[in-house]
Write a protein that holds these residues in place. Structure first.
Motif, PDB file in Angstrom:
ATOM      1  N   MET A 177       0.813  -1.204   0.000  1.00 51.57           N
ATOM      2  CA  MET A 177       0.000   0.000   0.000  1.00 51.57           C
ATOM      3  C   MET A 177       0.851   1.261   0.000  1.00 51.57           C
ATOM      4  O   MET A 177       0.562   2.222  -0.710  1.00 51.57           O
ATOM      5  N   ASP A 178       1.909   1.279   0.809  1.00 50.14           N
ATOM      6  CA  ASP A 178       2.787   2.451   0.870  1.00 50.14           C
ATOM      7  C   ASP A 178       3.374   2.739  -0.507  1.00 50.14           C
ATOM      8  O   ASP A 178       3.400   3.890  -0.966  1.00 50.14           O
ATOM      9  N   ALA A 179       3.851   1.679  -1.160  1.00 50.54           N
ATOM     10  CA  ALA A 179       4.464   1.844  -2.475  1.00 50.54           C
ATOM     11  C   ALA A 179       3.451   2.346  -3.493  1.00 50.54           C
ATOM     12  O   ALA A 179       3.766   3.195  -4.350  1.00 50.54           O
ATOM     13  N   GLN A 180       2.214   1.845  -3.413  1.00 51.83           N
ATOM     14  CA  GLN A 180       1.200   2.279  -4.373  1.00 51.83           C
ATOM     15  C   GLN A 180       0.762   3.724  -4.123  1.00 51.83           C
ATOM     16  O   GLN A 180       0.507   4.477  -5.069  1.00 51.83           O
ATOM     17  N   ILE A 181       0.685   4.120  -2.874  1.00 53.85           N
ATOM     18  CA  ILE A 181       0.384   5.525  -2.561  1.00 53.85           C
ATOM     19  C   ILE A 181       1.505   6.411  -3.091  1.00 53.85           C
ATOM     20  O   ILE A 181       1.253   7.486  -3.673  1.00 53.85           O
ATOM     21  N   GLU A 182       2.736   5.955  -2.927  1.00 52.77           N
ATOM     22  CA  GLU A 182       3.863   6.731  -3.437  1.00 52.77           C
ATOM     23  C   GLU A 182       3.815   6.840  -4.960  1.00 52.77           C
ATOM     24  O   GLU A 182       4.115   7.891  -5.527  1.00 52.77           O
ATOM     25  N   GLU A 183       3.423   5.767  -5.630  1.00 51.40           N
ATOM     26  CA  GLU A 183       3.310   5.805  -7.093  1.00 51.40           C
ATOM     27  C   GLU A 183       2.263   6.824  -7.540  1.00 51.40           C
ATOM     28  O   GLU A 183       2.458   7.537  -8.533  1.00 51.40           O
ATOM     29  N   ILE A 184       1.145   6.909  -6.808  1.00 49.11           N
ATOM     30  CA  ILE A 184       0.120   7.906  -7.129  1.00 49.11           C
ATOM     31  C   ILE A 184       0.713   9.307  -7.007  1.00 49.11           C
ATOM     32  O   ILE A 184       0.496  10.178  -7.865  1.00 49.11           O
ATOM     33  N   SER A 187       3.177  10.072  -9.868  1.00 54.12           N
ATOM     34  CA  SER A 187       2.456  10.341 -11.118  1.00 54.12           C
ATOM     35  C   SER A 187       1.839  11.735 -11.123  1.00 54.12           C
ATOM     36  O   SER A 187       1.714  12.364 -12.176  1.00 54.12           O
ATOM     37  N   ALA A 188       1.435  12.206  -9.951  1.00 55.06           N
ATOM     38  CA  ALA A 188       0.827  13.535  -9.838  1.00 55.06           C
ATOM     39  C   ALA A 188       1.854  14.617  -9.520  1.00 55.06           C
ATOM     40  O   ALA A 188       1.479  15.780  -9.292  1.00 55.06           O
ATOM     41  N   ASP A 189       3.122  14.240  -9.497  1.00 58.45           N
ATOM     42  CA  ASP A 189       4.215  15.177  -9.224  1.00 58.45           C
ATOM     43  C   ASP A 189       4.072  15.829  -7.845  1.00 58.45           C
ATOM     44  O   ASP A 189       4.330  17.021  -7.669  1.00 58.45           O
TER      45      ASP A 189
END
Length: 329
Positions: A177-184, A187-189
């Protein structure tokens, strides 16, 4: 892998890939009267015992606190989608460690393996012949040849043993989850920063005396079936958003199943709670407060076990004058 594996011990949960390879039973319904009484007492009057998404406001300052599990599970897809707008609208994302921090620590550990090795002795020398035989079997079941692990620091062996054999070949942190939140956020800079120095968790384990480390290691020598049940139980608590219950259950079940005596098991649990949760929670508060300066909206995502309790992040923010509101997860 090692940094996320250490972090994952703050709230041991079951990864999606693990779910495919493992089966386990929720043990919350198996408590005897004494265990239930212990659990009820532990949960009595605990501040903020539930909820994986909270908003803290103080004047113009807004903090979104997201309790995560550090591992992957397909059931996280829906919460992540619901949280997407919150993350994308943030001015700053705070994490326990950023991807760059994790890579730096991983590289350091790769370049300097002595950080994980004992320079003066081996596990067979520290353990009885019987305990080393059990340890060898447990390590072999996880794909780690005993001769390779013989010089490992006992604390690190306890980390390895915390993962059941059915999950030993899985990259536990992939897609967490942490990694996926970071990916979001990437992507949104959205700017990202860490809540603490990258070696904090590492130091919490490595700083324990060798005697305590050995007890930690021996306490992890549970039957593989039980290990799977412990994973499944804490996973169920997480998705019920009952993080206080999940942590308290860990203590109760540690005393039920630990191969070492109950008093020593309780001492280990208390030590880890102090160093992995309470001390870090208190150290994070100035970081969170600092982050609100110059940022209208800050999102902080960290292990859900850091949220509840009088020493939890939510209660500590409340004492700083923040108003807390539980939001949908």
């Amino acid at each position: 892998m090692i940094p996320r594996l250490l972090s994952f011990l703050c709230f041991i949960t079951l990864a999606g890939p693990v779910a495919a390879a493992c089966s386990g039973n929720d043990l919350r319904e198996t408590l005897g009267p004494e265990e239930q009484a212990t659990l009820d007492e532990a949960l009595k009057d605990v501040p903020f015992p539930e909820g994986n998404h909270w908003k803290a406001t103080r004047g113009d300052e807004t903090l979104h606190l997201i309790g995560t599990m550090h591992l992957a599970d397909p059931r996280l897809d829906a919460p992540l989608e619901r949280l997407r707008d919150t993350v994308q609208s943030a001015d700053l994302l705070l994490l326990e460690m950023t991807a760059e921090d994790e890579a730096a620590l991983q590289q350091r550990l790769t370049l300097d393996p002595t950080l994980l090795l004992m320079p003066d002795t081996t596990l067979p020398e520290l353990l009885s012949e019987e305990d080393w035989a059990k340890m060898s079997d447990a390590l072999t079941a996880r794909g780690l040849p005993p001769f390779m692990a013989a010089r490992f620091q006992p604390w690190y062996v306890s980390v390895v043993l915390a993962v059941p054999p059915c999950a030993a070949t899985t990259d536990l942190s992939a897609g967490g989850m942490d990694a996926q939140i970071e990916e979001i956020a990437v992507s949104a800079d959205i700017p990202r920063a860490a809540l603490e120095d990258v070696e904090t968790i590492f130091g919490a384990f490595a700083g324990q005396s060798r005697e305590v480390q050995i007890d930690m290691m021996l306490s992890a020598l549970v039957d593989p079936v039980i290990s799977e049940d412990l994973f499944a139980t804490l996973l169920a608590s997480y998705f019920d958003e009952a993080h206080a219950e999940g942590w308290a259950m860990s203590s109760v079940l540690a005393q039920r199943y630990s191969p070492i005596n109950a008093s020593a098991a309780a001492d280990i649990f208390a030590t880890m709670e102090q160093e992995l949760l309470i001390d870090r929670n208190r150290a994070w508060i100035p970081v969170l407060l600092d982050a609100t300066k110059g940022n209208d909206v800050v999102v902080a995502a960290f292990g859900a076990a850091h949220l509840p309790g009088s020493d939890g992040v939510l209660a500590l923010l409340q004492t700083e004058g923040f108003t807390l509101e539980r939001l949908p997860f």
